[in-house]
Write an enzyme that holds these catalytic residues in place. Sequence first.
Site, PDB file in Angstrom:
ATOM      1  CG  HIS A 193      83.297   2.777 -33.490  1.00  0.00           C
ATOM      2  ND1 HIS A 193      81.966   3.099 -33.518  1.00  0.00           N
ATOM      3  CD2 HIS A 193      83.533   2.380 -32.208  1.00  0.00           C
ATOM      4  CE1 HIS A 193      81.425   2.920 -32.325  1.00  0.00           C
ATOM      5  NE2 HIS A 193      82.355   2.471 -31.506  1.00  0.00           N
TER       6      HIS A 193
ATOM      7  NE  ARG B 262      86.407  -1.786 -31.988  1.00  0.00           N
ATOM      8  CZ  ARG B 262      86.384  -0.620 -31.332  1.00  0.00           C
ATOM      9  NH1 ARG B 262      86.399  -0.613 -30.006  1.00  0.00           N
ATOM     10  NH2 ARG B 262      86.366   0.503 -31.985  1.00  0.00           N
TER      11      ARG B 262
ATOM     12  CG  ASP C  16      86.142 -19.489 -41.391  1.00  0.00           C
ATOM     13  OD1 ASP C  16      86.773 -20.037 -40.464  1.00  0.00           O
ATOM     14  OD2 ASP C  16      85.036 -19.880 -41.782  1.00  0.00           O
TER      15      ASP C  16
ATOM     16  CD  GLU D 231      83.517  -0.743 -25.368  1.00  0.00           C
ATOM     17  OE1 GLU D 231      84.224   0.172 -25.802  1.00  0.00           O
ATOM     18  OE2 GLU D 231      82.739  -1.419 -26.065  1.00  0.00           O
TER      19      GLU D 231
ATOM     20  CG  ASP E 217      81.776   2.933 -26.085  1.00  0.00           C
ATOM     21  OD1 ASP E 217      80.806   3.680 -26.280  1.00  0.00           O
ATOM     22  OD2 ASP E 217      82.350   2.315 -26.999  1.00  0.00           O
TER      23      ASP E 217
HETATM   24  C1  3PY Z   1      86.412   2.984 -26.604  1.00  0.00           C
HETATM   25  O1  3PY Z   1      87.217   3.847 -26.204  1.00  0.00           O
HETATM   26  O2  3PY Z   1      85.215   2.966 -26.299  1.00  0.00           O
HETATM   27  C2  3PY Z   1      86.894   1.924 -27.476  1.00  0.00           C
HETATM   28  O3  3PY Z   1      86.161   1.029 -27.783  1.00  0.00           O
HETATM   29  C3  3PY Z   1      88.301   1.968 -27.955  1.00  0.00           C
HETATM   30  O4  3PY Z   1      89.069   1.195 -27.209  1.00  0.00           O
HETATM   31 MG    MG Z   2      84.146   1.410 -27.442  1.00  0.00          MG
END
Ligand code: 3PY
Ligand code: MG
Length: 255
Positions: free
Chosen positions: A44, A69, A83, A148, A174
């Site tokens: 994000h 991430r 890499d 998530e 999420d």
């Molecule tokens: C979320 O809160 O969905 C994230 O990915 C952040 O940790």
């Molecule tokens: Mg998330």
Amino acid sequence: MKFIRQRVLAREFVAGTWCNLGSSLTAEMAALAGFDWVLLDLEHGCGDLAALVPQLQAVSATPATPIVRVSWNDMVQMKRVLDLGAAGVMVPYVNTPDEARAVAAAMRYPPDGVRGAAKMTRASGFGYYADEYLRRANDELLTVVQVETEQAVAHAPETAALDGVDVLFIGPTDLSLNMGIPQQLDAPKFRDGVARVVAAARNAGKAAGILLASPAQVPRAVDDGFTFVALSSDGSMVAAGMKAALEALRAGRRA
Ligand code: 3PY
Ligand code: MG
């Protein structure tokens, strides 16, 4: 490279923060502040792979560990960020043990995984310590999978038990959204999910992680058993500081 996997698997409390501005300056600021790990966000965050390079350079000049991430469970992007010198990778939205197996395989060179090898990478010091990097990478790179969805919570014990999965990391935004209770982090359903994920990680000898939005959430996260904990982000902190400055100016003018 500042590896952190052994500390994480020992369930040492390691403090992190998020960098979503794509800025090498705020990444450096976070690292110099003393966080154990700094998360450079390609899911994000604003930056792309080209912006990631100076962020990794900035963080690697400090004692902090850079973790990236990736945008998705994509072995191609994982290979690129490894890499470039990520000491760990966080993968969003990992819902099944099969998806987690794919993550673990992408993180490791054969025979343990499917990561392609090259000696001339930033990760291996442009070849200066390629042999050492190739020897140590499979054991030292940190693999973080995000929990998530309810499906991911249900599968947490099996996912945590997989060799090569080191951290089950709850994405509160999420997970709560997918549970149908957006941002209701005190709701019994969300709290039950937290308890199940932390227990799954602990029972498998792995760590549990979470991103917190406010300092008030820290004590409960510690009590819950999270050890791989991030608080806030460069974007949130800059935005909050700007709001506070503006409010102070407006309030002073009214006084
Ligand atoms: C979320 O809160 O969905 C994230 O990915 C952040 O940790
Ligand atoms: Mg998330």
